[in-house]
Scaffold this motif. Structure first.
Motif, PDB file in Angstrom:
ATOM      1  N   ALA A  13      11.037 -34.288  -2.948  1.00  0.00           N
ATOM      2  CA  ALA A  13      11.418 -35.692  -2.755  1.00  0.00           C
ATOM      3  C   ALA A  13      11.556 -36.000  -1.265  1.00  0.00           C
ATOM      4  O   ALA A  13      11.117 -37.068  -0.791  1.00  0.00           O
ATOM      5  CB  ALA A  13      12.722 -35.990  -3.483  1.00  0.00           C
ATOM      6  N   GLU A  16       8.084 -36.164   0.202  1.00  0.00           N
ATOM      7  CA  GLU A  16       7.420 -37.404  -0.227  1.00  0.00           C
ATOM      8  C   GLU A  16       7.930 -38.593   0.586  1.00  0.00           C
ATOM      9  O   GLU A  16       7.145 -39.467   0.979  1.00  0.00           O
ATOM     10  CB  GLU A  16       7.649 -37.633  -1.715  1.00  0.00           C
ATOM     11  CG  GLU A  16       6.922 -38.843  -2.254  1.00  0.00           C
ATOM     12  CD  GLU A  16       7.011 -38.965  -3.761  1.00  0.00           C
ATOM     13  OE1 GLU A  16       7.273 -40.090  -4.232  1.00  0.00           O
ATOM     14  OE2 GLU A  16       6.820 -37.957  -4.463  1.00  0.00           O
ATOM     15  N   ASP A  17       9.229 -38.634   0.841  1.00  0.00           N
ATOM     16  CA  ASP A  17       9.786 -39.723   1.649  1.00  0.00           C
ATOM     17  C   ASP A  17       9.164 -39.748   3.041  1.00  0.00           C
ATOM     18  O   ASP A  17       8.909 -40.824   3.603  1.00  0.00           O
ATOM     19  CB  ASP A  17      11.305 -39.585   1.759  1.00  0.00           C
ATOM     20  CG  ASP A  17      12.030 -39.925   0.464  1.00  0.00           C
ATOM     21  OD1 ASP A  17      11.405 -40.524  -0.440  1.00  0.00           O
ATOM     22  OD2 ASP A  17      13.234 -39.583   0.356  1.00  0.00           O
ATOM     23  N   LYS A  18       8.927 -38.565   3.599  1.00  0.00           N
ATOM     24  CA  LYS A  18       8.320 -38.506   4.931  1.00  0.00           C
ATOM     25  C   LYS A  18       6.879 -39.009   4.893  1.00  0.00           C
ATOM     26  O   LYS A  18       6.437 -39.726   5.795  1.00  0.00           O
ATOM     27  CB  LYS A  18       8.394 -37.078   5.480  1.00  0.00           C
ATOM     28  CG  LYS A  18       9.790 -36.657   5.897  1.00  0.00           C
ATOM     29  CD  LYS A  18       9.802 -35.239   6.430  1.00  0.00           C
ATOM     30  CE  LYS A  18      11.185 -34.866   6.971  1.00  0.00           C
ATOM     31  NZ  LYS A  18      12.231 -34.867   5.957  1.00  0.00           N
ATOM     32  N   ALA A  21       6.732 -42.736   4.816  1.00  0.00           N
ATOM     33  CA  ALA A  21       7.138 -43.405   6.052  1.00  0.00           C
ATOM     34  C   ALA A  21       6.085 -43.337   7.154  1.00  0.00           C
ATOM     35  O   ALA A  21       6.255 -43.963   8.211  1.00  0.00           O
ATOM     36  CB  ALA A  21       8.444 -42.796   6.561  1.00  0.00           C
TER      37      ALA A  21
END
Length: 197
Positions: A13, A16-18, A21
């Motif tokens: 997770a 994935e956030d990186k 962004a």
């Protein structure tokens, strides 16, 4: 709750956030991994998810390529690996790996799951994001490095020892005695904690 499955879920997770962004114009930017762009870091992670499936006779599900859509490519690969970890029968299946015969979940935990925080740092540093590695991951990573037999550590530092073009660790980078645990871990695996694009 399965500790390995939950650890992978948290790390995936965060990675994935990186990816989400990253701005479109940043995908070609250099990363701390020599010769790799930001996109190449994600490509490596997606490819390693496929490597985790091969000992089980599986392959990644059809998905957009990293060239076309890095986020969708990672999400699909992540779902494939998480499905194995969430299935006790498949997670416990024995498979042959370069580290010997281990369960699928142990292979995932020791390879791709452990890679996610480190390559998350690479991606974050390449794209000017927060590059803080979760303290638990730093602690676990440092403990794992300390437990490596000298022969295996030497193999990790030898380019091509596992496969042509594969380099697991670079030469250790020297850091000061006052370096943070995260910086010491990064330096040990061959990253320059002060690297900037």
């Amino acid at each position: 709750m399965n500790e390995i499955a939950e650890r992978y879920r948290r790390r995936a997770a965060a990675f994935e956030d990186k990816i989400a962004a990253v701005r479109p114009e940043q995908w070609a930017d250099p990363s701390p991994c020599a010769r790799w762009t930001a996109r190449d870091v994600v490509r490596h992670i997606v490819d390693m998810h496929d490597v985790m499936l091969r000992p089980l006779g599986l392959a990644l599900s059809p998905a957009p390529s990293v060239d076309d859509d890095p986020l969708a490519a990672f999400r699909a690969a992540r779902a494939d690996v998480q499905a194995i970890l969430d299935d006790p029968a498949r997670a416990g299946q024995q498979c042959d790996t370069p580290a010997g015969r281990v369960t699928a979940e142990r292979n995932i935990d020791q390879v791709i799951s452990d890679d996610l925080p480190l390559h998350g740092w690479d991606l974050a540093r390449a794209t000017s994001q927060d590059d803080t590695i979760h303290p638990e991951d730093v602690e676990r990573g440092w403990a794992a490095m300390g437990a490596l037999p000298p022969g295996l550590l030497e193999k990790f530092r030898t380019p091509g020892a596992f496969a042509p073009g594969v380099e697991v660790f670079g030469p250790e980078v020297k850091v000061g005695a006052d370096a943070s645990p995260q910086d010491r871990l990064l330096a040990f695996i061959g990253r320059d904690p002060g690297w900037k694009a």
